[in-house]
Design a protein around this motif. Structure first.
Motif: not given
Lengths: 311, 336
Positions: A291-311
């Protein structure tokens, strides 16, 4: 299922003794642990020699599962996490020039640095500066000044939260306003306590987010809060997934015999865990999203989920 | 001749004992590998404690860098077996495989001991000229420098640790070297050179006035002790099959000091007892889970209150058996 727990005082030789005891005195049929890669590397040869499957919840170093065919992990590996970091820069921030500041004494950090460079260049980006520090340092101004003169559009800092928070503060003091990007070493409430405002707009990759809207995550978070009166961190989620993957494999194997459980673990495919959909590949590593988190005013906001490529 | 026969018997008993304990002698009988591992680690502790006692107990110099020399031994020997193992095995290819491994282990331990001795010499020569607490500070610093130095060498794994070391050491090898360490240290202590060391411990100025080259004596005892710590490190690496710099922090040095202090400074029997007691306590308290280290610290405090001079004080095992013949005890170390 019964759980036997031993403490290893975070020492590699104690991990070896504790694992030997668990296998020979408690006759455990499988091992969940260790957390850190160095202790997992001490414990793994013993589990391998005794044909006891071992699942590390959070040892991200590639070498852990290379010890032998009984050693598994349910977290993603450093190369994948670095790829996620590179994709944050390239796809989310849409920048082309990135600087890297890594911890030279820490293998985790150096590993992320190497793979980030590789992936980011592969996308067509440019690494304009590479600086390093040592765990425990408190003054990063010299390195940051060098980085500033190279004019990057983002800085990749694959370290642990204690140093990262200080780096963020000092970067802002020096007038560097570009976002910082990091990995799961950032995951701690202390990050914001030390870094504060300076971290606004920074991104990092992690194993899971409590804000992830998926029902599996929300159920786990509310159950955990009910039981322990705490918000579960990434380690809690990974430990939970490790135990569930193990019990799932034992059910499918219909026995607790080491070799049968190992084969069943290898057959783990699209397992719905709290930390994402997990498939165990033939190198016994977990193929799973981050998961990708963005830090905003003390909170780790959920941005998106990155799926593995290939394999 | 008698000593030679005794040594052969000792080695034979050890290796037969090892085969017996691991189930290779009597079918269907073997002790738990966990028990054997704890006993083996106790043997490594014995080497460390007895060798440190030569410096801290008999020579009266306070060294806190023993883990550093152990680290040198561990990494050097591991590197030797990993990098040159096949070549050394090939060179003695006419021997059966078990003997090839023994030769390899002995060569690795020999190089480990030599490197640790050189390091001990380099640290000892400048710092042992000083008196008082300086040696403690220098050795403490040195131990940490070694650790950080190893952490930055990629050829031995750096922060990943050194994995993939073959398991060449076992119960028999460890106790063979533990026995050798005890023999060498007790011989040194009972020799005229040993008396010189005790004289330095009791009063360095007086010893010097009597014509003792105090720096030379101190450096020799320091180098011997360092070499033994190097051997212990080599056995440690080839027993656990993995080494990481986290095993050799200054805390490890303090653990060895704890062993010799609870056993009794200036007593070889005491060091052995302290080393065994240390591991028996830490393993025996496992059932108390998170309170283990709390209880362990409490026990140490109690021992120190009840027996400030250590369990055996300055006495040796044989002084308990000698009734008629008065055995001159080595005088106890003077505090401070």
């Amino acid at each position: 299922m019964r759980v036997a727990v031993e403490d290893d005082q975070s020492k590699p030789e104690e991990a070896a003794t504790a694992v030997t005891k668990l296998i020979n005195q408690n006759h455990v049929v499988a091992m969940l642990g260790e957390v850190s890669s160095s202790r997992s590397l001490a414990a793994a040869p013993i589990c391998q020699a005794n044909n006891v499957p071992m699942i590390s919840p959070s040892s991200t170093n590639p070498r852990v599962t290379q010890v032998g065919d009984y050693i598994f992990r349910v977290c993603f590996t450093d190369p994948f996490q670095a790829e996620v970091g590179a994709r944050i820069a390239w796809e989310i921030l849409k920048v082309k020039k990135v600087a890297i500041l890594s911890d030279v004494r820490n293998d985790y950090s150096v590993g992320l640095q190497t793979f980030f460079r590789q992936h980011f260049k592969g996308f067509g980006g440019e690494i304009v500066a590479e600086q390093s520090y040592s765990e425990g340092d408190s003054d990063f101004r010299a390195q940051l000044t060098q980085i500033k003169s190279a004019n990057p559009e983002a800085i990749y800092v694959p370290g642990y939260y204690t140093e990262v928070a200080t780096i963020a503060r000092q970067a802002r003091e020096l007038g560097i306003s570009v976002p910082l990007i990091g990995g799961d070493g950032w995951d701690s409430p202390r990050l914001w306590e030390i870094g504060g405002e300076a971290l606004n707009g920074c991104y990092f990759s992690n194993h899971y987010s409590v804000d992830d809207p998926s029902p599996a995550v929300q159920k786990f978070v509310s159950d955990y809060k009910k039981r322990y009166n705490q918000t579960p961190d990434a380690l809690a989620a990974l430990g939970y997934d490790a135990a569930r993957i193990l019990s799932d494999a034992m059910k499918r194997a219909g026995t607790t015999r080491g070799d049968k459980v190992r084969d069943a673990l290898l057959g783990t495919k699209d397992f719905q865990g709290v930390t994402g959909t997990i498939t165990i590949n033939k190198e016994r590593n977990a193929v799973k999203p981050a998961v990708v988190l963005k830090i905003e005013n003390g909170k780790f906001n959920y941005m998106t989920t990155v799926k593995p490529t290939g394999t | 001749m008698k000593g030679f026969v005794l040594a052969i018997v000792f080695v034979a008993v050890l290796f037969l004992g090892n085969a017996f304990l691991t189930g290779g002698l009597v079918p269907g009988f073997s002790v738990s590998p966990y028990f054997l591992q704890v006993v083996s680690l106790a043997g490594i502790n014995i080497i460390l404690a007895v060798s440190l006692n030569l410096i801290n107990g008999f020579t009266g110099q306070f060294s806190i860098g023993h883990a550093g020399f152990m680290a040198i031994g561990a990494y050097v020997s591991a590197y030797v077996t990993a990098a040159f193992g096949d070549r050394i095995r090939g060179a003695v290819g006419m021997l059966p495989p078990a003997f090839q491994n023994s030769v390899l282990l002995l060569i690795a331990l020999g190089i480990a001991a030599a490197c640790a001795a050189v390091a001990g010499f380099l640290v000892g020569v400048p710092s042992l000229r000083l008196r008082g607490d300086y040696l403690a500070i220098v050795t403490l610093g040195f131990g940490e420098i070694i650790r950080v130095f190893i952490l930055n060498i990629d050829a031995v794994g750096g922060a990943r640790g050194f994995s993939g070391i073959p398991r060449l050491a076992n119960f028999a090898w460890i106790y063979l070297f533990a026995g050798a360490t005890i023999l060498v240290v007790s011989r040194i202590v009972r020799s005229s050179f040993g008396r010189t060391l005790v004289a330095i411990r009791e009063d360095e100025i007086a010893a010097e006035a009597m014509g003792v080259n105090t720096t030379r004596a101190k450096v020799i005892s320091f180098v011997v002790s360092s070499a033994m710590a190097g051997v212990a490190g080599g056995l440690f690496a080839h027993y656990l099959m993995y080494v990481h710099t986290n095993s050799f922090t200054f805390i490890k040095s303090f653990e060895i000091i704890i062993m010799i202090v609870i056993g009794g400074l200036g007593s070889i029997t005491g060091s052995v007892l302290g080393a065994v007691l240390y591991i028996v306590l830490t393993e025996g308290l496992r059932q108390f889970a998170q309170y283990r280290m709390v209880l362990f610290s409490l026990l140490l405090i109690v021992i120190m209150i009840v027996r400030p001079q250590g369990i055996l004080g300055h006495r040796e095992l044989r002084s308990f058996f000698a009734r008629r013949r008065r055995v001159e005890p080595v005088p106890p170390p003077v505090a401070g």
